[in-house]
Design a protein around this motif. Structure first.
Motif, mmCIF file in Angstrom:
data_model
loop_
_atom_site.group_PDB
_atom_site.id
_atom_site.type_symbol
_atom_site.label_atom_id
_atom_site.label_comp_id
_atom_site.label_asym_id
_atom_site.label_seq_id
_atom_site.Cartn_x
_atom_site.Cartn_y
_atom_site.Cartn_z
ATOM 1 N N PHE A 82 37.809 41.970 58.468
ATOM 2 C CA PHE A 82 37.630 40.559 57.833
ATOM 3 C C PHE A 82 36.443 40.156 58.604
ATOM 4 N N ILE A 83 35.653 39.600 57.636
ATOM 5 C CA ILE A 83 34.678 38.471 58.386
ATOM 6 C C ILE A 83 34.179 37.152 57.430
ATOM 7 N N GLY A 84 33.746 36.241 58.031
ATOM 8 C CA GLY A 84 33.684 35.111 57.557
ATOM 9 C C GLY A 84 32.513 34.429 57.838
ATOM 10 N N GLU A 85 31.624 33.881 56.825
ATOM 11 C CA GLU A 85 30.148 33.413 56.944
ATOM 12 C C GLU A 85 30.415 31.814 56.456
ATOM 13 N N PRO A 103 24.728 42.340 52.177
ATOM 14 C CA PRO A 103 24.295 43.500 51.511
ATOM 15 C C PRO A 103 24.622 44.789 52.426
ATOM 16 N N ASP A 104 24.450 44.659 53.903
ATOM 17 C CA ASP A 104 24.514 45.577 54.907
ATOM 18 C C ASP A 104 25.916 45.437 55.219
ATOM 19 N N LEU A 105 27.035 44.933 54.798
ATOM 20 C CA LEU A 105 28.298 45.005 55.319
ATOM 21 C C LEU A 105 29.274 44.916 54.273
ATOM 22 N N ILE A 106 28.999 44.798 52.972
ATOM 23 C CA ILE A 106 29.803 44.865 52.070
ATOM 24 C C ILE A 106 30.556 46.139 51.963
ATOM 25 N N ASN A 107 30.124 47.328 52.228
ATOM 26 C CA ASN A 107 30.801 48.410 52.209
ATOM 27 C C ASN A 107 31.675 48.895 53.448
ATOM 28 N N ILE A 108 31.446 48.263 54.638
ATOM 29 C CA ILE A 108 32.174 48.191 55.829
ATOM 30 C C ILE A 108 33.376 47.360 55.986
ATOM 31 N N ALA A 109 33.138 46.155 55.583
ATOM 32 C CA ALA A 109 34.043 44.896 55.883
ATOM 33 C C ALA A 109 34.948 45.241 54.707
ATOM 34 N N GLU A 110 36.281 45.261 54.982
ATOM 35 C CA GLU A 110 37.251 45.182 53.853
ATOM 36 C C GLU A 110 37.284 43.809 52.982
ATOM 37 N N GLU A 111 36.975 42.600 53.736
ATOM 38 C CA GLU A 111 36.842 41.295 52.985
ATOM 39 C C GLU A 111 35.827 40.643 53.700
ATOM 40 N N ILE A 112 34.956 39.906 52.748
ATOM 41 C CA ILE A 112 33.941 38.979 53.326
ATOM 42 C C ILE A 112 34.340 37.505 52.901
ATOM 43 N N HIS A 113 34.845 36.689 53.637
ATOM 44 C CA HIS A 113 35.188 35.191 53.209
ATOM 45 C C HIS A 113 34.017 34.470 53.367
ATOM 46 N N PHE A 114 33.927 33.298 52.471
ATOM 47 C CA PHE A 114 33.080 32.149 52.881
ATOM 48 C C PHE A 114 33.990 31.097 53.516
ATOM 49 N N ILE A 115 33.432 30.527 54.619
ATOM 50 C CA ILE A 115 34.431 29.535 55.419
ATOM 51 C C ILE A 115 33.752 28.341 55.549
ATOM 52 N N GLY A 116 32.583 28.203 54.936
ATOM 53 C CA GLY A 116 31.710 27.091 55.375
ATOM 54 C C GLY A 116 31.665 26.090 54.040
ATOM 55 N N HIS A 117 31.027 24.777 54.365
ATOM 56 C CA HIS A 117 31.029 23.802 53.417
ATOM 57 C C HIS A 117 30.343 24.240 52.048
ATOM 58 N N LEU A 118 30.756 24.334 50.881
ATOM 59 C CA LEU A 118 30.229 25.016 49.905
ATOM 60 C C LEU A 118 29.708 23.766 48.820
ATOM 61 N N GLN A 119 28.433 24.028 48.553
ATOM 62 C CA GLN A 119 27.779 23.000 47.436
ATOM 63 C C GLN A 119 27.723 23.561 46.254
ATOM 64 N N SER A 120 27.962 22.931 44.997
ATOM 65 C CA SER A 120 27.886 23.371 43.977
ATOM 66 C C SER A 120 26.937 24.296 43.279
ATOM 67 N N ASN A 121 25.713 23.973 43.892
ATOM 68 C CA ASN A 121 24.381 24.674 43.474
ATOM 69 C C ASN A 121 24.327 25.703 44.370
ATOM 70 N N LYS A 122 25.141 26.211 45.174
ATOM 71 C CA LYS A 122 25.211 27.570 45.908
ATOM 72 C C LYS A 122 26.253 28.490 45.322
ATOM 73 N N VAL A 123 27.218 27.834 44.592
ATOM 74 C CA VAL A 123 28.234 28.930 43.931
ATOM 75 C C VAL A 123 27.769 30.218 43.602
ATOM 76 N N LYS A 124 26.702 30.292 42.839
ATOM 77 C CA LYS A 124 26.456 31.150 41.962
ATOM 78 C C LYS A 124 26.215 32.525 43.126
ATOM 79 N N GLU A 125 25.405 32.173 44.287
ATOM 80 C CA GLU A 125 24.999 33.089 45.163
ATOM 81 C C GLU A 125 26.493 33.640 45.880
ATOM 82 N N VAL A 126 27.260 32.524 46.178
ATOM 83 C CA VAL A 126 28.431 33.021 47.216
ATOM 84 C C VAL A 126 29.435 34.108 46.370
#
Ligand SMILES: *Cc1c(COP(=O)(O)O)cnc(C)c1O
Length: 227
Positions: free
Chosen positions: A39-42, A53-76
């Motif tokens: 598990f990794i968290g950014e 892109p380099d980790l998506i096939n290696i890490a089982e889960e990628i969590h988002f753990i930072g403050h999320l702004q609405s205008n960044k949701v699409k990318e997350v």
């Protein structure tokens, strides 16, 4: 982790280590993943976008753990398998809108400001239950846990109290039936306080410094609004 589990009579299999990888380059993250972590968290959308892109096939889960702004949701939602930092309904609504368009359901945690410090994000403990219930009604968000950052203090009782607040909110949510059976995670505990968090029931601890070493940026760079 094992020692803390032993001390509190918990099964080590019930506590997951999430690598907090902010500022850490892909090469180092791959090394850690090769040792068996999954598990990794950014924290920052920009870093997530660069590294995922380099980790998506290696890490089982990628969590988002930072403050999320609405205008960044699409990318997350392109990369994250779980967003741990939902702290207000507006961002949940934006997520719902984007996820429904692509017919994707994602796990989310509600972040609670258990230390009540102004500098930390998270919904106030007294407002947490209402937010859990509201977010839980959004069809493309699956509320599976709670997250908090404990007080930074050498007084372990005060740190412990933060984790106890999170646990109490979990129990309240379960007993008042505002959540489903999948609501089971307590994401709490970092390099400095993971033992206490495990003793208080953490199912996910988020560790950066103790694994990757000191970061060059202060945490305020990641935690304060507007930076
Ligand atoms: C950086 C960070 C961590 C890890 O902190 P360390 O003290 O380096 O272990 C955990 N959770 C969040 C939300 C973070 O931003």
């Amino acid at each position: 982790m094992e020692a803390a589990c032993k001390k509190s009579g918990r099964n080590p299999d019930d506590v997951q280590l999430l690598l907090a990888t902010k500022t850490v380059d892909v090469g180092k993250i791959k090394q850690a993943l090769a040792l068996g972590e999954t598990f990794i968290g950014e924290n920052k959308v920009q870093e997530l976008k660069q590294k995922a892109p380099d980790l998506i096939n290696i890490a089982e889960e990628i969590h988002f753990i930072g403050h999320l702004q609405s205008n960044k949701v699409k990318e997350v939602i392109k990369w994250a398998t779980c967003i741990q930092s939902i702290d207000r309904f507006s961002v949940a609504k934006e997520l719902e809108k984007r996820l429904s368009r692509i017919e994707k359901v994602i796990d989310v945690f509600i972040q609670v400001n258990t230390s009540q410090e102004d500098s930390k994000f998270g919904v106030a403990p007294e407002d947490a239950l209402a937010l859990i219930e509201k977010v839980g009604k959004l069809p493309h968000l699956n509320v599976t846990g709670l997250m908090t950052i404990g007080l930074f203090s050498a007084e372990s009782d005060r740190v412990r109290a933060c984790f106890q607040i999170l646990k109490r909110i979990q129990q309240e949510a379960i007993s008042s039936k505002v959540v489903g059976p999948g609501f089971k995670h307590l994401s709490m505990g970092m390099s400095g306080d993971l033992e206490i968090a495990i003793e208080e029931g953490a199912t996910i601890i988020r560790v950066g410094t103790a694994i990757f070493g000191e970061r060059i940026y202060p945490d305020s760079y990641y935690w304060d609004e507007g930076l």
